[in-house]
Design an enzyme around this catalytic site. Structure first.
Site, PDB file in Angstrom:
ATOM      1  N   LYS A   1     -11.669  -0.567  -0.220  1.00 39.85           N
ATOM      2  CA  LYS A   1     -11.759   0.866  -0.372  1.00 39.85           C
ATOM      3  C   LYS A   1     -11.255   1.224  -1.763  1.00 39.85           C
ATOM      4  O   LYS A   1     -10.530   0.451  -2.383  1.00 39.85           O
ATOM      5  CB  LYS A   1     -11.016   1.600   0.734  1.00 39.85           C
ATOM      6  CG  LYS A   1      -9.570   1.257   0.950  1.00 39.85           C
ATOM      7  CD  LYS A   1      -9.095   1.957   2.220  1.00 39.85           C
ATOM      8  CE  LYS A   1      -7.606   1.860   2.400  1.00 39.85           C
ATOM      9  NZ  LYS A   1      -7.213   0.707   3.228  1.00 39.85           N
TER      10      LYS A   1
ATOM     11  N   SER B   1       0.796  -1.216   0.000  1.00 37.58           N
ATOM     12  CA  SER B   1       0.000   0.000   0.000  1.00 37.58           C
ATOM     13  C   SER B   1       0.833   1.273   0.000  1.00 37.58           C
ATOM     14  O   SER B   1       1.623   1.490  -0.894  1.00 37.58           O
ATOM     15  CB  SER B   1      -0.959  -0.053   1.190  1.00 37.58           C
ATOM     16  OG  SER B   1      -1.919   0.937   1.057  1.00 37.58           O
ATOM     17  N   HIS B   2       0.691   2.080   1.066  1.00 36.22           N
ATOM     18  CA  HIS B   2       1.354   3.391   1.105  1.00 36.22           C
ATOM     19  C   HIS B   2       2.795   3.294   1.609  1.00 36.22           C
ATOM     20  O   HIS B   2       3.487   4.296   1.660  1.00 36.22           O
ATOM     21  CB  HIS B   2       0.563   4.314   2.022  1.00 36.22           C
ATOM     22  CG  HIS B   2       0.385   3.736   3.391  1.00 36.22           C
ATOM     23  ND1 HIS B   2      -0.454   2.664   3.621  1.00 36.22           N
ATOM     24  CD2 HIS B   2       0.971   4.028   4.554  1.00 36.22           C
ATOM     25  CE1 HIS B   2      -0.384   2.336   4.895  1.00 36.22           C
ATOM     26  NE2 HIS B   2       0.470   3.143   5.489  1.00 36.22           N
TER      27      HIS B   2
ATOM     28  N   ASP C   1      -3.034   6.223  -3.320  1.00 40.97           N
ATOM     29  CA  ASP C   1      -1.833   5.618  -2.725  1.00 40.97           C
ATOM     30  C   ASP C   1      -1.251   4.513  -3.614  1.00 40.97           C
ATOM     31  O   ASP C   1      -1.680   4.321  -4.757  1.00 40.97           O
ATOM     32  CB  ASP C   1      -2.148   5.081  -1.330  1.00 40.97           C
ATOM     33  CG  ASP C   1      -3.050   3.848  -1.372  1.00 40.97           C
ATOM     34  OD1 ASP C   1      -3.824   3.721  -2.332  1.00 40.97           O
ATOM     35  OD2 ASP C   1      -2.982   3.020  -0.448  1.00 40.97           O
TER      36      ASP C   1
ATOM     37  N   ASP D   1      -6.213   2.294  -3.312  1.00 38.38           N
ATOM     38  CA  ASP D   1      -7.447   2.208  -2.529  1.00 38.38           C
ATOM     39  C   ASP D   1      -7.685   3.429  -1.635  1.00 38.38           C
ATOM     40  O   ASP D   1      -8.763   3.573  -1.068  1.00 38.38           O
ATOM     41  CB  ASP D   1      -7.514   0.899  -1.721  1.00 38.38           C
ATOM     42  CG  ASP D   1      -6.339   0.686  -0.799  1.00 38.38           C
ATOM     43  OD1 ASP D   1      -5.445   1.554  -0.759  1.00 38.38           O
ATOM     44  OD2 ASP D   1      -6.306  -0.360  -0.123  1.00 38.38           O
ATOM     45  N   ARG D   2      -6.694   4.311  -1.517  1.00 43.88           N
ATOM     46  CA  ARG D   2      -6.908   5.514  -0.689  1.00 43.88           C
ATOM     47  C   ARG D   2      -7.142   6.737  -1.560  1.00 43.88           C
ATOM     48  O   ARG D   2      -6.802   6.748  -2.738  1.00 43.88           O
ATOM     49  CB  ARG D   2      -5.671   5.788   0.170  1.00 43.88           C
ATOM     50  CG  ARG D   2      -5.385   4.699   1.151  1.00 43.88           C
ATOM     51  CD  ARG D   2      -4.278   5.128   2.083  1.00 43.88           C
ATOM     52  NE  ARG D   2      -4.054   4.065   3.055  1.00 43.88           N
ATOM     53  CZ  ARG D   2      -3.492   4.252   4.236  1.00 43.88           C
ATOM     54  NH1 ARG D   2      -3.076   5.451   4.594  1.00 43.88           N
ATOM     55  NH2 ARG D   2      -3.337   3.244   5.065  1.00 43.88           N
TER      56      ARG D   2
ATOM     57  N   ASP E   1      -1.489   1.258  -3.904  1.00 46.01           N
ATOM     58  CA  ASP E   1      -2.341   0.241  -4.524  1.00 46.01           C
ATOM     59  C   ASP E   1      -3.712   0.765  -4.938  1.00 46.01           C
ATOM     60  O   ASP E   1      -4.596  -0.014  -5.287  1.00 46.01           O
ATOM     61  CB  ASP E   1      -2.491  -0.965  -3.591  1.00 46.01           C
ATOM     62  CG  ASP E   1      -3.109  -0.610  -2.257  1.00 46.01           C
ATOM     63  OD1 ASP E   1      -2.930   0.533  -1.804  1.00 46.01           O
ATOM     64  OD2 ASP E   1      -3.783  -1.465  -1.659  1.00 46.01           O
TER      65      ASP E   1
HETATM   66  C1  VG1 Z   1      -3.727   1.638   8.258  1.00 49.43           C
HETATM   67  C2  VG1 Z   1      -4.953   2.502   8.435  1.00 49.43           C
HETATM   68  C3  VG1 Z   1      -6.209   1.675   8.248  1.00 49.43           C
HETATM   69  C4  VG1 Z   1      -6.173   0.986   6.875  1.00 49.43           C
HETATM   70  C5  VG1 Z   1      -4.901   0.186   6.747  1.00 49.43           C
HETATM   71  C6  VG1 Z   1      -4.733  -0.449   5.389  1.00 49.43           C
HETATM   72  O1  VG1 Z   1      -3.710   0.626   9.254  1.00 49.43           O
HETATM   73  O2  VG1 Z   1      -4.949   3.130   9.691  1.00 49.43           O
HETATM   74  O3  VG1 Z   1      -7.330   2.514   8.378  1.00 49.43           O
HETATM   75  O4  VG1 Z   1      -7.275   0.143   6.701  1.00 49.43           O
HETATM   76  O5  VG1 Z   1      -3.762   1.021   6.972  1.00 49.43           O
HETATM   77  O6  VG1 Z   1      -4.775   0.496   4.374  1.00 49.43           O
HETATM   78  P1  VG1 Z   1      -2.833   0.728  10.588  1.00 49.43           P
HETATM   79  O7  VG1 Z   1      -3.029  -0.565  11.300  1.00 49.43           O
HETATM   80  O8  VG1 Z   1      -1.418   1.006  10.162  1.00 49.43           O
HETATM   81  O9  VG1 Z   1      -3.372   1.909  11.351  1.00 49.43           O
HETATM   82  V1  VG1 Z   1      -3.820   0.298   3.017  1.00 49.43           V
HETATM   83  O10 VG1 Z   1      -4.275   1.497   1.903  1.00 49.43           O
HETATM   84  O11 VG1 Z   1      -2.316   0.406   3.720  1.00 49.43           O
HETATM   85  O12 VG1 Z   1      -4.114  -1.266   2.489  1.00 49.43           O
HETATM   86 CO    CO Z   2      -3.665   1.155   0.084  1.00 51.84          CO
END
Ligand code: VG1
Ligand code: CO
Length: 544
Positions: free
Chosen positions: A377, A113-114, A278, A282-283, A280
């Site tokens: 998302k 992801s990010h 982001d 989804d954000r 992937d």
């Molecule tokens: C973070 C965010 C959470 C989100 C998750 C995955 O998790 O706070 O809201 O669902 O990332 O998003 P954490 O446990 O680090 O707070 V993604 O776009 O990284 O798949």
């Molecule tokens: Co993501």
């Protein structure tokens, strides 16, 4: 087909976090590491046998190699067919859509992801189930349990599979279809939104926008939808080429990491609308001219305006938000007379509510929003929703928010992240706070009184599953809240997240800087948790 059965030993660190298994690339590349986890998926997810699997990722470093390994393992584990995005690319929401559209038994999305990419960055693997959504805890727990006892994995001895040309081939008895990663997703977006209205707005000459793909997966999606199908000016999509290291940046859509977009949107002659996604896809981050939309507010605005969008014209069944997300959407749900659910952090908790028809929209404070069109998302979906709204309401982003605050009050909100802190210090901080919870109940802090203080626990209303230990909450009588939790997506040390919120209804106090409006609560949170001394940090690393 020549199949090798390879002896291996279990790793004790393959428990998926908030969103799949994430580790540094070097860790993933260590001998048998990826293979063990993939075999644990195949061993426990029996519906995959004889069925179709969707496979793709955000294009980060090691994506292509991992695709090859997974294809050869799938062929050795009785998968009937694997459908792969061209070049190994699929955004998370596009993968979710493909699983649903094709009736696949599941999907594997390669992404952290990010988190940063490249040889020294992070890699990740997420498993999605047949509804298109992230595996629920029952599934991730089973995969984890298997990873602790695995002794061998199966892999086909085969040539490299060409994933750079469309079409179907075979690997032993298994079919491999390489598909355009964008087309089906773009068609889905056209079925939800009023593309004519958006096209008219974008081509009116009176409206401009910028979308920052951050050299991550959404580049090809955004160019196809915004520039080709909607006719936005060439160059609307910034940093469109997916790069294995995201150009050396964190593909995290906030004002810290999407700095150039921020400079454009807060500079002279700024465009009317700005957005980013982001790694992937989804954000989403939503910006107006010189104006930042808090993700929690964005969810609330989408909910209260959903009737203006073709797909949601008939109204919403209900809404949901993760616990740390602000209560702005709750106020909208009350006005609409629909239920509002509060779930733990992570998209997997929305799946049952969506499948059961209890909610239509849901979101998280971490720049994630979506609806029942997929089970993930969806960054571009949120951007198109806003664009459709701007085309219908013919107001600026800022005007829409100001209208919203006048109607519902403003939920001032901020999240402070303390990154890469020592894990034992982070656990000690949380343990101490946890032990303080009973004494906090009923305590006065200046003019504020604590109504309740607890460790959030969720009972899924559909399957009755209980998830506890989901974050420490201090709830005040006036609705203000401070929430503490540790991140479940980091790969180094621990990240402490502090979420702070306060509702303001006085019309002359809706225009403050959130950090100023929340200053007293921020100080209280820092003092109560002894954040500075325990994290050895004077201030948070990231403020959103
Ligand atoms: C973070 C965010 C959470 C989100 C998750 C995955 O998790 O706070 O809201 O669902 O990332 O998003 P954490 O446990 O680090 O707070 V993604 O776009 O990284 O798949
Ligand atoms: Co993501």
């Amino acid at each position: 087909m020549d199949i090798s059965v390879v002896a291996t030993h279990p790793f004790n660190d393959q428990k998926p976090g908030t969103s799949g298994l994430r580790k540094q690339v070097s860790h993933f590349r260590s001998s048998h590491y990826l293979e063990n986890f993939v075999q644990s998926i195949f061993d426990t997810q029996t519906p995959l046998r004889g069925a179709e699997l969707i496979l793709g990722g955000d294009g980060r470093f090691f994506n292509r190699e991992a695709v090859q390994v997974i294809l050869r393992m799938a062929a050795a584990n009785d998968i009937r067919k694997v459908t792969v995005g061209l070049g190994g690319i699929l955004s998370t929401p596009a993968a979710s859509h493909l699983i649903r559209k094709r009736g696949a038994a599941g999907g594997i999305v390669l992404s952290a992801s990010h988190n940063p990419g490249g040889p020294n960055g992070d890699f990740g693997i997420k498993f999605n189930v047949a509804n298109g959504g992230p595996a629920p805890e029952s599934v991730t727990n089973a995969i984890h349990a298997r990873s602790l006892e695995i002794t061998e994995y199966r892999i086909a001895r085969a040539e490299h599979v060409d994933i750079d040309h469309g079409g179907t081939s075979t690997l032993g008895d298994m079919a491999v279809e390489i598909v355009d990663p964008v087309a089906d997703y773009a068609d889905l977006m056209e079925s939800l939104f009023d593309f004519d209205a958006m096209r008219t707005l974008l081509q009116s000459g009176a409206f401009t926008m910028r979308f920052d793909s951050m050299h991550a997966v959404t580049g090809p999606y955004a160019q196809e939808i915004l520039e080709h199908r909607l006719g936005a000016a060439a160059g609307t999509v910034m940093r469109p080429e997916p790069l294995a290291d995201f150009g050396g940046q964190h593909p995290d859509p906030n004002l810290t990491h999407a700095r150039e977009l921020g400079e454009v949107m807060f500079g002279r002659d700024a465009p009317d609308f700005g957005a980013a996604s982001d790694g992937d896809g989804d954000r989403n981050m939503i910006l107006g001219r010189g104006f930042f939309v808090s993700p929690s507010d964005s969810l609330a605005v989408l909910a209260s305006n959903a009737h203006l969008i073709p797909a949601y014209r008939d109204g919403l069944k209900g809404v949901a938000r993760s616990m740390p997300t602000s209560q702005a959407v709750d106020a909208v749900a009350v006005a609409l007379g629909i239920p509002c659910y509060e779930t733990p952090t992570g998209w997997k908790f929305f799946g049952n509510l969506l499948d059961d028809g209890r909610i239509t929209l849901c979101g998280e404070e971490s720049f994630g929003t979506s609806s029942d069109h997929v089970r993930e998302k969806d960054g571009l979906w949120a951007v198109l929703f806003w664009l459709n709204l701007l085309a219908v309401r013919r107001q600026s982003v800022e005007e829409i928010l100001r209208d919203h605050w006048i109607r519902f009050g403003r939920h001032y909100y901020t999240r402070h992240d303390y990154e890469e802190i020592d894990s034992s210090a982070a656990n000690a901080l949380m343990d101490r706070l946890h032990s303080m919870l009973p004494d906090l109940q009923g305590r006065d802090f200046g003019s504020m009184k604590v109504k309740a203080a607890d460790d959030f626990s969720y009972t899924d209303p559909v399957d009755g599953g209980v998830s506890s230990g989901q974050g420490l909450r201090i709830l005040f009588e006036d609705g203000a809240r401070v929430v503490f939790r540790l991140s479940g997506t980091g790969t180094q040390g621990a990240t402490l997240r502090v979420y702070i919120e306060r509702h303001e209804t006085a019309p002359d106090r809706l225009d403050q800087d959130p950090q100023a409006a929340l200053a007293a609560l921020i100080e209280l949170a820092e003092d109560l948790a002894e954040i500075r001394t325990r994290t050895q940090k004077e201030r948070p690393d990231v403020v959103t």
